[in-house]
Design a protein around this motif. Structure first.
Motif, PDB file in Angstrom:
ATOM      1  N   GLU A  66      -7.956  -6.417   3.297  1.00 36.59           N
ATOM      2  CA  GLU A  66      -8.290  -6.001   4.732  1.00 36.59           C
ATOM      3  C   GLU A  66      -7.251  -6.896   5.632  1.00 36.59           C
ATOM      4  N   GLY A  82      -3.353  -7.155   4.628  1.00 39.61           N
ATOM      5  CA  GLY A  82      -2.656  -5.883   4.851  1.00 39.61           C
ATOM      6  C   GLY A  82      -2.220  -5.663   3.428  1.00 39.61           C
ATOM      7  N   GLU A 121       0.490  -3.883   2.207  1.00 41.63           N
ATOM      8  CA  GLU A 121       1.907  -4.022   2.176  1.00 41.63           C
ATOM      9  C   GLU A 121       2.457  -5.414   1.907  1.00 41.63           C
ATOM     10  N   ASN A 122       1.243  -6.521   2.199  1.00 38.55           N
ATOM     11  CA  ASN A 122       1.926  -7.810   1.900  1.00 38.55           C
ATOM     12  C   ASN A 122       1.434  -8.476   0.527  1.00 38.55           C
ATOM     13  N   TYR A 136      -5.789   1.012  -2.181  1.00 40.79           N
ATOM     14  CA  TYR A 136      -4.944   0.454  -1.222  1.00 40.79           C
ATOM     15  C   TYR A 136      -3.239   0.376  -1.981  1.00 40.79           C
TER      16      TYR A 136
END
Ligand SMILES: Cc1ncc(COP(=O)(O)O)c(C=O)c1O
Length: 459
Positions: A168, A171, A173-174, A207
């Motif tokens: 959370e 992120g 995406e990282n 995720y």
């Protein structure tokens, strides 16, 4: 019968060399008190690592003779690929010369600046490869896993709540992938439960973050699950191993552990695009896709070893012999990480040498004394291996100061282990005389391999 015996006979032996205490004192000084710089011939019982130190079986040696050394499309590669695929279920099987080569490829294609890789606890080479790519390596052990003397079944677990919060915060995406190391080597060789792997997968899936296992000791982990986790007692270790791999999207593997070989590894995954990138890099750095960094004979030995490691008589003996060492040390009052792990006993250096502060490396003091007293080589896993300097140049220590006594597979007998017990007891009895160390030379990464030390006048 109550006595658990070595499930093998010995066909070929190697002599070990006895040295005197005076000789060992000189050897230690010449090696700047770093056991990695001691010649193996000067070591009586070598517990530096369980990696690449296994005794191969007659069938593995026979496989070596049968190895097909064709550059491309070797028969030995296809045997290796079949065995690994049947075990792990992964689509792409990429041979590498050892575990860190698989890590280097994986993190070169997924890591980089701005990226973060969580793990229950990164092993030193995993951390180094993540950081070398420019990414950040994050350890998320559980609270239980941080308490050396607490007895619990699965202290190697990843902290699921911390994983969720980390995703959370950072992120998804990282976070190119999350790793789970089975068993958790730097966390005391402790196993990870199936429930933990399954739950981690379901968090990560939400995720869209892939899960990779660092699978070096997958069989030892699977056997702990069989022994300790409800619902697994009647499953075979192979079935348990398959289930563990079924939750993952790929794995790195150092075959030098649970494939019972002296050299080898692989990288596996399901993702076609990632595999294509990995193979391109493999060809540049390791070799063609059907041999990686290995000879055909090595691939044969790995294929055979992956079969032998799942023999439950072997695993019973393996885990019991490590536990035996742990029990005898505890009965003499020696503080260890509890309960005993799969491949090693970890002495708790903070309690063993409580008078030496982490900045003076209590683990290194114990390692040197084990060698001086008994010719035993062990390794520090604490501020030497994982210490970092803050911007002001002050040493920041990891949570635990440990000394690992790693047991090579199928190499030492019970009397060797009894000798180790006697030496550790003697070092422990005289622990107040242990003196701290100072580093006088070190490399910027993985400093423990080559660092030079000086003994302090006092702790
Ligand atoms: C958990 C873990 N991961 C990765 C590695 C690296 O494997 P290798 O030494 O084959 O490069 C090791 C080696 O000890 C390990 O224990």
């Amino acid at each position: 019968m109550k006595t658990i015996i070595e499930p093998f006979k010995i066909k070929s032996v190697e002599p070990i060399r006895f040295t005197s205490r005076t000789e060992r004192e000189r050897i230690l000084r010449t090696a700047f008190y770093n056991p990695f710089l001691i010649h193996a011939d000067d070591v009586l019982i070598d517990l530096l690592t369980d990696s690449g130190t296994a005794a191969m079986s007659a069938k593995q040696w026979a496989g070596m003779m049968d190895g097909d050394e064709a550059y491309a499309g070797s028969r030995s590669f296809f045997r290796f690929e079949k065995v690994v695929r049947e075990l792990t279920g992964f689509k792409h099987i990429i041979p590498t010369h050892q575990g860190r080569a698989a890590e280097k490829i994986l993190f070169t294609i997924t890591g980089g600046k701005g990226k973060s890789i969580p793990n229950n606890t990164h092993f030193d080479t995993t951390r180094a490869n993540v950081e070398f790519s420019g990414a950040e390596a994050i350890d998320l052990p559980t609270e239980e896993g941080r308490q050396p003397d607490l007895i619990a079944d699965f202290k190697g677990n990843i902290d699921l709540q911390a994983l969720k919060s980390f995703i959370e915060r950072t992120g998804a995406e990282n976070i190119p992938l999350c790793m789970i190391t089975i068993t958790n080597n730097s966390g005391g060789g402790q196993p990870v439960s199936m429930a933990n792997i399954r739950s981690a997968k379901s968090i990560l899936q939400a995720y869209n973050v892939p899960l990779f296992l660092d699978a070096c000791r997958f069989a030892e982990n699977a056997y702990f699950i069989k022994k300790r986790e409800p619902g697994y007692a009647d499953k075979s270790v192979r079935e348990i191993a398959r289930e563990m791999f079924s939750y993952a999207d790929g794995c790195t593997m150092s075959a030098k552990k649970d494939a019972l070989v002296n050299m080898g590894g692989f990288l596996s995954m399901n993702d076609d695009e990632l595999a294509a990138k990995a193979r391109t890099l493999l060809i540049v750095t390791e070799g063609f896709t059907t041999y990686g960094g290995l000879a055909g004979r090595d691939l044969e030995a790995i294929a055979q070893g992956l079969d032998e490691i799942l023999d439950e008589n072997y695993l019973t003996y393996r885990l019991r012999s490590v536990e035996y060492l742990g029990e005898k040390l505890v009965s003499g009052g020696v503080p260890i990480v509890q309960p005993p792990g799969g491949h090693a006993i970890y002495l708790d250096a903070k309690r063993f040498a409580a008078h030496i502060p982490p900045m003076h490396y209590p683990g290194q003091a114990i390692v040197c004394e084990l060698y001086r007293v008994g010719g035993i080589r062990a390794v520090e896993i604490g501020s030497v291996m994982f210490g970092k300097y803050d911007p002001a140049g002050k040493l920041v220590s990891p949570p635990m100061e440990l000394v690992r006594l790693a047991i090579p597979r199928r190499v030492y007998t019970q009397s060797h282990i009894d000798y180790v017990i006697e030496v550790v007891h003697e070092v422990y009895a005289n622990r107040e005389e242990l003196r701290g160390f100072r580093i006088i030379e070190e490399a910027p990464v993985l400093r423990h391999f080559t660092a030079k030390f000086e003994m302090l006048e006092t702790a």
